[in-house]
Design an enzyme around this catalytic site. Structure first.
Site, PDB file in Angstrom:
ATOM      1  N   SER A 228      11.560   7.003   7.540  1.00 53.41           N
ATOM      2  CA  SER A 228      10.894   7.006   6.248  1.00 53.41           C
ATOM      3  C   SER A 228      11.015   5.634   5.580  1.00 53.41           C
ATOM      4  O   SER A 228      10.616   4.636   6.166  1.00 53.41           O
ATOM      5  CB  SER A 228      11.465   8.138   5.385  1.00 53.41           C
ATOM      6  OG  SER A 228      10.638   8.413   4.292  1.00 53.41           O
ATOM      7  N   ASP A 463       2.124  14.243   9.011  1.00 55.55           N
ATOM      8  CA  ASP A 463       3.301  13.983   8.184  1.00 55.55           C
ATOM      9  C   ASP A 463       2.883  14.056   6.713  1.00 55.55           C
ATOM     10  O   ASP A 463       2.004  13.318   6.284  1.00 55.55           O
ATOM     11  CB  ASP A 463       3.848  12.589   8.521  1.00 55.55           C
ATOM     12  CG  ASP A 463       5.139  12.250   7.808  1.00 55.55           C
ATOM     13  OD1 ASP A 463       5.337  12.719   6.670  1.00 55.55           O
ATOM     14  OD2 ASP A 463       5.953  11.509   8.383  1.00 55.55           O
ATOM     15  N   HIS A 490       7.956  15.655   8.567  1.00 54.68           N
ATOM     16  CA  HIS A 490       8.206  14.260   8.188  1.00 54.68           C
ATOM     17  C   HIS A 490       9.372  13.732   9.003  1.00 54.68           C
ATOM     18  O   HIS A 490      10.515  14.066   8.753  1.00 54.68           O
ATOM     19  CB  HIS A 490       8.500  14.178   6.695  1.00 54.68           C
ATOM     20  CG  HIS A 490       8.870  12.803   6.219  1.00 54.68           C
ATOM     21  ND1 HIS A 490       8.175  11.674   6.621  1.00 54.68           N
ATOM     22  CD2 HIS A 490       9.857  12.373   5.396  1.00 54.68           C
ATOM     23  CE1 HIS A 490       8.721  10.609   6.041  1.00 54.68           C
ATOM     24  NE2 HIS A 490       9.746  11.005   5.306  1.00 54.68           N
TER      25      HIS A 490
END
Length: 520
Positions: A228, A463, A490
């Site tokens: 991320s 995602d 995700h």
């Protein structure tokens, strides 16, 4: 978590949790502090090697795996003034069990999330071959979690108070109220942290910290796994130190070249797509709280959550009943929904929560919101929310043009209607960064890293938080390999998918990149 949230702040916060692994890690780890074995570790001085000692947890219910070592590394707050203030970075290390290649350093993103907690989670699922060949190392970035100083702006009471309010009044008076709350939050940050530290918490400096960690670990080159927003740290490191990278995996990419408003709108679309996918799945089952027609799911959803706001005064909350005396606010209902949309593994909890809301009960959605906002069972928050705001506000330029903010609100209501209360008013509040007291240290730009070794960017087709296209774009900028995962979560690396893990393990150990077009 912390100030009054404008739409821009709400969307920016969607990078908080990194996939199903994070959801599991939060249950196991929560808001613990992991420190060295001595009762009080002295803060390190610049130039001192890391003193590794057995880790211990502040939470007696959480067992730290045997062999885990913790320590702190001193770095200058301002690298241009090495004789000035010092920050202490908290580290955790799980030693390799076999013929060691080096260290695998990980970061979960956020920004503002603990790399120590992430390492505790990844350690549980790390393939044996990787554990044999690498020390697994996690670090809390400057300002985050167990690193010192840690960014604290709000008290627990501040956070509870702000979460209890609807935050949906976009009338002229409501916008002024929101912006006043935002300014008060910024004032608390400055009073507690000082402008100098706030000016140096950005990813540009974290990349330099990462190189200091590499050197302290004794590695000639860095082997890195970023999830991320941790991909932003990785790409910043690649730009600053391209010759010092051995291997780099970036999963759930944040594109440094993206326009901030357009990136936020793409994130909003990602969550609306996830909501639509959830609604379609839910509709297959009898008793789905959103009904049997997915096309009407947004309308039904609003019939459940909108009554949590007083229709005559949108600044007044009408919370659903919970066993916790706080009740479930409108804001927490939305946040709890978003939390569940990070992974299909959490969809059943969303169904349970919405089913409760039919009867004006909110226990499950409040629990999901608490997980998202990092509030423990004792009512204590960690500092990830405050840290995330501080980091974001120096990592990208502020949007101070109100016309652009109003247009973003209009577009966001069209793109993500499940998150939108009421009608477009023609007004909207500026985000927190518009009032931030120090300038940004980075601008949107394409990554340039001449001499960088081949990297691997992993991107998931659906995602909800970091859209697939961001991974495609980042892989192109780095001239690296793109590994596609066909799914709705995700991030995915070391979370149980054997296809993905085989590719990244081969890359970490032998440097073999996935073939062009590789997909799992």
């Amino acid at each position: 978590m912390g100030m009054r949230l404008s739409r821009r702040d709400k969307i920016a916060r969607m990078l908080l949790i990194w996939a199903a692994l994070a959801a599991v890690a939060l249950v196991l780890v929560g808001c613990i502090r992991v420190v060295g074995g001595r009762a009080r570790m002295a803060e390190p001085k610049l130039g001192q090697p890391v003193e590794w000692t057995p880790c211990r947890s502040s939470n007696p219910q959480v067992k730290i795996p045997g062999g885990a070592l913790c320590g702190k590394l001193a770095v200058p707050v301002d690298y241009d003034r090495p004789d000035g203030d010092v920050a202490a970075l908290a580290l955790i290390r799980f030693p390799a069990t076999g013929d060691k290649i080096g260290s695998l350093v990980i970061n979960p993103g956020g920004p503002g999330e603990s790399g120590i907690e992430a390492a505790l989670g990844v350690f549980q699922t790390l393939p044996k071959r990787v554990h044999e060949r690498f020390d697994l190392v996690g670090f809390d970035p400057r300002g985050v979690a167990s690193s010192r100083p840690a960014i604290w702006c709000n008290s627990d009471a501040d956070n509870d108070r702000l979460r209890a309010e609807p935050q949906v009044d976009y009338s002229r008076e409501g916008v002024a109220h929101i912006e006043n709350e935002t300014k008060q939050f910024v004032g608390r940050c400055v009073d507690k942290m000082g402008k100098n530290f706030l000016a140096h918490v950005g990813t540009v400096n974290v990349a330099k910290d990462l190189d200091a960690i590499r050197a302290a670990l004794g590695d000639d080159k860095l082997t890195y796994l970023g999830y991320s927003y941790g991909t932003r740290i990785g790409s910043a490191y690649a730009e600053e130190f391209p010759q010092r990278v051995r291997a780099m995996i970036l999963d759930g990419a944040v594109d440094p070249n993206a326009d901030p408003i357009e990136a936020e709108l793409r994130q909003a679309k990602g969550f609306q797509d996830a909501f639509n996918n959830y609604a379609a799945d839910c509709a297959k089952n009898a008793g789905c709280p959103l009904g049997a027609d997915p096309a009407k799911a947004v309308e039904v959803y609003h019939s459940l959550v909108d009554p949590l706001v007083d229709p005559d005064n949108p600044r007044i909350s009408r919370p659903a009943r919970t066993k916790d005396p706080r009740g479930l606010s409108y804001s927490d209902a939305i946040v709890g929904t978003i939390m569940a949309l990070y992974s299909p593994n959490l969809w059943q909890h969303l169904t349970d929560g919405l089913s409760e809301l039919v009867d004006n009960r909110g226990d499950t959605l409040l629990a999901l919101a608490d997980m998202y906002m990092r509030r423990d069972s004792h009512g204590r928050y960690n500092n990830s929310g405050d840290a995330r705001v501080a980091i974001n506000c120096v990592d990208q330029p502020p949007v101070t043009d109100r016309d652009k903010v109003i247009d973003e609100d209009r577009r966001a209501r069209e793109i993500a209607p499940f998150m939108s209360y009421g009608k477009f008013t023609g007004d909207a509040p500026l985000g927190t960064c518009a009032f931030w007291p120090v300038p940004p240290t980075s601008q949107p730009h394409a990554v340039s890293a001449p001499g960088l070794v081949p990297t691997v960017v992993v991107s998931t087709t659906h995602d909800p938080a970091t859209p697939y296209k961001a991974g495609v774009d980042l892989a192109n900028q780095l001239r690296g390999s793109l590994l596609t995962f066909d799914g709705t979560q995700h991030t995915v690396v070391f979370q149980g998918d054997s296809c993905i893990d085989e590719y990244v393990t081969a890359y970490l150990i032998g440097g073999t990149t996935p073939p062009s077009g590789a997909k799992c």
